[in-house]
Enzyme design. Structure first.
Site, PDB file in Angstrom:
ATOM      1  N   SER A  65       0.821  -1.217   0.000  1.00  0.00           N
ATOM      2  CA  SER A  65       0.000   0.000   0.000  1.00  0.00           C
ATOM      3  C   SER A  65       0.854   1.266   0.000  1.00  0.00           C
ATOM      4  O   SER A  65       2.009   1.250   0.435  1.00  0.00           O
ATOM      5  CB  SER A  65      -0.900   0.018   1.245  1.00  0.00           C
ATOM      6  OG  SER A  65      -1.719  -1.120   1.286  1.00  0.00           O
TER       7      SER A  65
HETATM    8  N1  SAH Z   1      -0.553  -4.897   4.212  1.00  0.00           N
HETATM    9  C1  SAH Z   1      -0.003  -5.259   2.932  1.00  0.00           C
HETATM   10  C2  SAH Z   1      -1.001  -5.027   1.818  1.00  0.00           C
HETATM   11  C3  SAH Z   1      -0.873  -6.087   0.775  1.00  0.00           C
HETATM   12  S1  SAH Z   1      -2.150  -6.119  -0.431  1.00  0.00           S
HETATM   13  C4  SAH Z   1       1.301  -4.544   2.685  1.00  0.00           C
HETATM   14  O1  SAH Z   1       1.592  -3.568   3.399  1.00  0.00           O
HETATM   15  O2  SAH Z   1       2.057  -4.955   1.815  1.00  0.00           O
HETATM   16  C5  SAH Z   1      -3.402  -7.107   0.346  1.00  0.00           C
HETATM   17  C6  SAH Z   1      -3.061  -8.545   0.643  1.00  0.00           C
HETATM   18  O3  SAH Z   1      -4.290  -9.182   1.076  1.00  0.00           O
HETATM   19  C7  SAH Z   1      -2.558  -9.370  -0.531  1.00  0.00           C
HETATM   20  O4  SAH Z   1      -1.318  -9.924  -0.183  1.00  0.00           O
HETATM   21  C8  SAH Z   1      -3.632 -10.461  -0.707  1.00  0.00           C
HETATM   22  O5  SAH Z   1      -3.093 -11.713  -1.094  1.00  0.00           O
HETATM   23  C9  SAH Z   1      -4.240 -10.530   0.679  1.00  0.00           C
HETATM   24  N2  SAH Z   1      -5.596 -11.094   0.740  1.00  0.00           N
HETATM   25  C10 SAH Z   1      -6.634 -10.946  -0.133  1.00  0.00           C
HETATM   26  N3  SAH Z   1      -7.731 -11.620   0.291  1.00  0.00           N
HETATM   27  C11 SAH Z   1      -7.380 -12.224   1.472  1.00  0.00           C
HETATM   28  C12 SAH Z   1      -8.053 -13.075   2.387  1.00  0.00           C
HETATM   29  N4  SAH Z   1      -9.312 -13.465   2.214  1.00  0.00           N
HETATM   30  N5  SAH Z   1      -7.382 -13.504   3.491  1.00  0.00           N
HETATM   31  C13 SAH Z   1      -6.088 -13.129   3.714  1.00  0.00           C
HETATM   32  N6  SAH Z   1      -5.388 -12.325   2.867  1.00  0.00           N
HETATM   33  C14 SAH Z   1      -6.011 -11.876   1.760  1.00  0.00           C
END
Ligand code: SAH
Length: 220
Positions: A65
């Protein structure tokens, strides 16, 4: 230990100044983001962009993000040291590391095995003591009894408020969640009681997150 040069530190300080100018006022958040080397959490080919206020690709079709989004979500959590925090969407682990640096006890769930393996290793190597779980964040951590959580942060776009997560949040606890399909509205939900009518919902603007996928949409 990965490198953290004077150049990285200088760029990071500029990033913190930018966050202040964008209205982030929580000194705990600004301090933590001034300390966590964001460039450790992205591909080294993107190193020169690590401290710009932008999202970057982290593989598996996912993104880390924007720093301003991480700062905003962290600020909305109203976090105090020692609190138990459940994070949905570990991704790169950057948000996880920021929460650890703020003194939270962090439990984090990622659904993609590739990211989960890579990020769990990175966090452990760099001394961030988060508990990492591979699984479906819609369910939270119902099977292992670490809850209820003081705070829950969702870092992917959720089409609806996951009931299982709300039930794992303590009374008076706070959930920060981007809600919506194509674009999301940032919500802060304060759970004043178990009944939905007792959830205080505040809105904090529009964002664009990768989608929160459910079990059926999972791929290995
Ligand atoms: N906090 C992270 C944001 C990554 S993007 C950072 O700072 O890098 C969001 C993430 O949510 C992705 O890695 C995706 O694989 C994950 N995601 C999507 N749906 C999900 C679910 N149902 N359970 C767990 N993770 C999930």
């Amino acid at each position: 230990m990965r490198a953290d040069t004077f150049r990285h530190k200088g760029l990071r300080q500029q990033m913190v100044d930018t966050l202040r100018s964008k209205g982030i006022t929580d000194e705990q958040v600004l301090r933590a983001m001034g300390e966590v080397p964001r460039h450790w959490f992205i591909d080294s080919a993107l190193d020169s962009h690590a401290y710009e206020d932008r999202a970057l690709k982290i593989g598996c079709e996912q993104t880390i993000s924007h720093p301003s989004t991480v700062a905003m979500q962290s600020q909305l959590l109203d976090l105090h040291s020692g609190m138990k925090v459940l994070e949905i969407g570990t991704g790169s682990g950057y948000q996880t590391a920021v929460l650890c640096r703020m003194g939270a006890r962090v439990f984090t769930i990622e659904r993609q095995k590739g990211l989960f393996d890579q990020t769990r290793r990175l966090l452990a190597e760099e001394g961030y003591r988060a508990r990492c779980f591979l699984g479906d964040g819609y369910k939270g951590l119902a099977e292992v009894n670490y809850g209820p959580y003081d705070r829950i942060i969702v870092t992917c776009g959720a089409p609806s408020i996951p009931e299982a997560l709300m039930s794992q949040l303590r009374i008076d606890g706070i959930m920060v969640i981007p809600l919506g399909e194509d674009e999301q509205e940032m919500l802060r939900i304060t759970k004043l009681g178990n009944d939905r009518s007792q959830w205080k919902i505040e809105k904090f603007g529009t964002y664009s997150f990768v989608p929160m996928l459910n079990g059926k949409q999972m791929k290995s």
